[in-house]
Design a protein around this motif. Structure first.
Motif, PDB file in Angstrom:
ATOM      1  N   ARG A 166     -35.075  46.338 -39.593  1.00 51.23           N
ATOM      2  CA  ARG A 166     -36.421  46.633 -39.244  1.00 51.23           C
ATOM      3  C   ARG A 166     -36.172  47.259 -37.809  1.00 51.23           C
TER       4      ARG A 166
ATOM      5  N   LYS B 106     -33.992  54.247 -45.520  1.00 48.88           N
ATOM      6  CA  LYS B 106     -34.563  53.366 -44.278  1.00 48.88           C
ATOM      7  C   LYS B 106     -33.683  53.856 -42.932  1.00 48.88           C
ATOM      8  N   THR B 120     -43.047  52.123 -42.348  1.00 43.51           N
ATOM      9  CA  THR B 120     -44.095  51.115 -41.700  1.00 43.51           C
ATOM     10  C   THR B 120     -45.219  50.804 -42.474  1.00 43.51           C
ATOM     11  N   ASP B 123     -43.796  47.778 -44.721  1.00 41.56           N
ATOM     12  CA  ASP B 123     -43.461  46.772 -43.917  1.00 41.56           C
ATOM     13  C   ASP B 123     -44.924  45.925 -43.430  1.00 41.56           C
ATOM     14  N   ALA B 157     -40.929  38.245 -43.824  1.00 39.69           N
ATOM     15  CA  ALA B 157     -40.567  39.748 -44.096  1.00 39.69           C
ATOM     16  C   ALA B 157     -39.209  40.024 -43.402  1.00 39.69           C
ATOM     17  N   THR B 158     -39.029  39.715 -42.463  1.00 46.04           N
ATOM     18  CA  THR B 158     -37.666  39.959 -41.745  1.00 46.04           C
ATOM     19  C   THR B 158     -36.461  39.496 -42.657  1.00 46.04           C
ATOM     20  N   THR B 161     -36.186  41.340 -45.809  1.00 42.29           N
ATOM     21  CA  THR B 161     -35.518  42.709 -45.647  1.00 42.29           C
ATOM     22  C   THR B 161     -33.931  42.391 -45.435  1.00 42.29           C
TER      23      THR B 161
END
Lengths: 199, 199
Positions: A166, B106, B120, B123, B157-158, B161
């Motif tokens: 990220r 990405k 973004t 995300d 979310a991190t 990912t």
């Protein structure tokens, strides 16, 4: 730097990667950074692929040096030191540029088994470091007694990988990600009562 | 498929990406998949960049459709459904190939602000979905009352990912990553006592 030529080429590869990215980099870019000729690069490395494998091997050495035995008097201090090395921006100046090149390399792994093997080594080394720290902290009562070092280490490594991704993709602040990680550790890994406080 | 030509080109882009990857893909590859000519692609999209922005916009629509209002009677069931959509391999057959192409995209984001904006959006949409689910679960007592929906959503979310990155880079099993995530939720997000059991 007064390195031998092969090492100087690897250092130049690092700088050229930060500047051009992996997708666009040419041996000419690396030669320019190394102040050398393309033929002298070919003298040391047969192909671009071979150069990148040597580059990753060198990087792995540096990575294991930085990640091995992190400073800190307790396992939790070692864990925080490790996260600081892996996540914060002040550790190394061109960090986002370098992470970007690494993410490009990661996306190439499915097409290149040698690259995938090297990246798997990085992943496994990190998980093993984390596992040892968690196990030591559980033994001495600093970490909660219901953690599972191997699984929690993999979870942490996954989150660290996500934070690095990220950081590149959406330019998320590494420092904010570092804060989020330390909060997770405080709430879910540390024992409710610390050994110093008695228990 | 009996789609209009512009949509058919986007579908062909998806298939060509899975097959060739982003680094190597050409408009010719997309034309071949779409059973169209390069000039007909140019008629609909000015450039490869413009085609990829349209592709990402289309993907964003599909992504939000899949991620919006996940099925489930309780917030925790919705969260598990969301993770299943995002992490497990049976959701869509060419998943690793597609994830690889997405990871390549990405890694290009720092060089392309339009691409970075689109990524973004993905995300932020995901974090907002997670935040709403966590907040709803906290309100009805299914999730622990000490979670912080916004921060915990970003943490989740991190990790998601990172799971997607590791799936591509080291071919880590998505199913194992899904298990690790559900374990985290059970141990750290769910309330100790569920509302049904009384509290």
């Amino acid at each position: 730097m007064a390195n031998d030529p092969a090492t100087e080429i690897l250092d130049a590869t690092y700088r050229a990667l930060c500047e051009h990215g992996y997708a666009n980099i040419t041996l000419q870019d690396i030669a320019a950074e190394a102040d050398a000729s393309k033929s002298s690069i070919h003298y040391h490395y047969d192909s671009k692929d071979q150069l990148f494998v040597a580059f990753l091997d060198d990087l792995y050495e540096r990575f294991t040096d930085r990640v091995d035995s992190p400073e800190g008097d307790t396992p939790n201090e070692q864990l925080e030191e490790l996260l600081q090395v892996l996540l914060t921006t002040d550790a190394e100046p061109p960090l986002r540029e370098f992470r970007t090149a690494m993410l490009e390399l990661k996306a190439q792994a499915p097409y290149n088994s040698t690259l995938q093997e090297r990246l798997t080594d990085f992943d496994e080394f990190l998980i093993e470091q984390l596992r040892e720290i968690l196990a030591a902290g559980m033994d001495d009562g600093e970490f909660a007694d219901d953690i599972e070092p191997a699984r929690d280490a993999e979870f942490l490594a996954t989150t660290i990988t996500g934070a690095q991704t990220r950081h590149v993709t959406i330019n998320q602040s590494s420092d904010q990600l570092y804060d989020t990680m330390t909060r997770y550790i405080e709430r879910h890994l540390l024992a409710d009562e610390q050994p110093e406080v008695g228990r």
